[in-house]
Design a protein around this motif. Structure first.
Motif, mmCIF file in Angstrom:
data_model
loop_
_atom_site.group_PDB
_atom_site.id
_atom_site.type_symbol
_atom_site.label_atom_id
_atom_site.label_comp_id
_atom_site.label_asym_id
_atom_site.label_seq_id
_atom_site.Cartn_x
_atom_site.Cartn_y
_atom_site.Cartn_z
ATOM 1 N N GLN A 174 0.958 -1.195 0.051
ATOM 2 C CA GLN A 174 0.039 -0.058 0.052
ATOM 3 C C GLN A 174 0.801 1.293 -0.076
ATOM 4 O OE1 GLN A 174 -3.275 -0.145 2.890
ATOM 5 N NE2 GLN A 174 -3.874 -2.126 2.218
ATOM 6 N N ARG A 216 3.365 1.841 1.832
ATOM 7 C CA ARG A 216 3.757 2.403 3.136
ATOM 8 C C ARG A 216 5.300 2.595 3.484
ATOM 9 N NH1 ARG A 216 -1.495 1.004 5.150
ATOM 10 N NH2 ARG A 216 -2.191 2.376 6.711
ATOM 11 N N LEU A 227 -9.693 5.627 7.675
ATOM 12 C CA LEU A 227 -8.946 5.632 9.065
ATOM 13 C C LEU A 227 -7.966 6.553 8.976
ATOM 14 C CD1 LEU A 227 -8.565 1.800 10.363
ATOM 15 C CD2 LEU A 227 -10.440 3.504 10.533
ATOM 16 N N LEU A 228 -7.470 7.122 7.777
ATOM 17 C CA LEU A 228 -6.346 8.000 7.763
ATOM 18 C C LEU A 228 -6.221 8.412 6.349
ATOM 19 C CD1 LEU A 228 -2.887 6.184 7.682
ATOM 20 C CD2 LEU A 228 -5.393 5.195 6.925
ATOM 21 N N ARG A 235 -3.902 8.741 3.027
ATOM 22 C CA ARG A 235 -2.642 8.128 3.042
ATOM 23 C C ARG A 235 -1.500 9.307 2.293
ATOM 24 N NH1 ARG A 235 -0.943 3.538 2.435
ATOM 25 N NH2 ARG A 235 0.882 4.739 2.610
#
Ligand code: R1P
Ligand code: URA
Length: 317
Positions: free
Chosen positions: A223, A225, A278-279, A281
């Protein structure tokens, strides 16, 4: 292809799985009907050990999500919203004999956990779809209620997926079968997505949107990260990938939507994916909002789906 053929039904259409006003589950496996018994091993259910039509024949809505606690909470919410007469204590995990998945039934609503990632949800879906078939369920709507990472939208937004895409931004699911790669379409039900979006507009201060959802096979590098145990690309490359995803219409990332869309579509189930973000990105990698904020976010898809089910059943708020 096996199909459900009620003995007395004479109004069959040319589609073997569709009767006047009724849509049954398609099972695309020529071997299934010749089996003496079907053990749904990971659900701890079976055709000889359980009366599946009696237990599940009235199911009209199936909601799935990664976590067992979430799916129990959703079952309790539906119990309250549908004002069912039996007590909360009667809502027991039907799959208690296995710790792979949990399953709760409240009236016509089945709530099931699927764990994280494509292999986990895929095993659950094989057995769930066979369960619906053996139970002779018809006109079933299935919805994944999940969490996700948003791209370019405020945390807490609820994304209703119009297209589930893979890591290359393509609306496809690639399944390795024997030593071949089989590509399956991930098209979701457009009318259902619109219906859910319209329903979301009736909830005050409910941030919802329709967008593409990217499904990956990893939470960290997969993803983009930078905070996993491994990271093999630069900050710039990671951000560039996420920006390209945004420009391709992708608004959130999760880990099950493509196989969910592909399997449900092939088996004739109307399916939707509704995930809270939730955030954002484009701003960060770590999910560090306070616990109570994350708990409230996770409730949002549940509230929307509870409202949708009540509307479908003709119940008032
Ligand atoms: O919240 P759930 O339904 O588990 O979904 C998302 O959360 C998990 C990762 O944290 C992945 O399974 C992803 O798809
Ligand atoms: O960033 C996120 C958050 C939840 N689930 C995911 O798959 N990714």
């Amino acid at each position: 292809m096996a199909s459900i053929l009620p003995a007395s039904n004479t109004s069959m259409r040319s589609d073997r799985n569709t009767y006047i006003g009724k849509s049954f589950v398609h099972i695309k496996n020529p071997y299934l009907d010749s089996m003496d018994e079907d053990v749904l091993y990971h659900l701890d259910l079976g055709t000889k050990t359980h009366n599946l039509p009696a237990m599940f024949g009235d199911v009209k809505f199936v909601c799935v999500g990664g976590s067992s606690n979430r799916m129990k909470a959703f079952a309790l919410l539906m119990h309250k919203e549908l004002r069912l007469e039996d007590s909360e204590e009667d809502i027991k995990d039907i799959c208690a004999g296995t710790d792979r998945y949990c399953m709760y039934k409240t009236g016509p609503v089945l709530s099931i956990s699927h764990g994280m990632g494509v292999p986990s949800i895929s095993i659950m879906l094989h057995e769930l779809i066979k369960l619906l078939y053996h139970a002779r369920c018809c006109d079933v709507t299935i919805i994944r209620i999940g969490t996700s990472g948003g791209i370019g939208i405020a945390p807490g937004s609820v994304v209703i997926t119009d297209k589930a895409v893979d890591s290359f931004f393509k609306p496809r699911f690639e399944q390795v079968i024997l030593d071949n790669t089989v590509t399956r379409s991930t098209e979701l039900d457009k009318e259902l997505a619109e219906e859910l979006f319209n329903c979301s507009k009736e909830i005050p201060d409910f941030p919802a949107l329709i967008g593409h959802t990217m499904c990956t096979h990893d939470f960290y590098e997969g993803q983009g990260r930078l905070d996993g145990a491994l990271c093999s690309f630069s900050r710039e490359k990671g951000l560039d990938y996420l920006k390209r995803a945004y420009n391709a219409g992708i608004r959130n990332i999760e880990m099950e939507s493509t196989v969910f869309a592909a399997m449900c579509r092939l088996c004739g189930l109307k399916a939707a994916v509704v995930c809270v973000t939730l955030l954002n990105r484009l701003e960060c990698d770590q999910i560090n909002s306070p616990h109570d904020v994350l708990v409230e976010y996770q409730k949002r898809p549940q509230l929307l789906i509870a409202k949708f089910i009540k509307q479908r059943l003709g119940l008032r708020d």
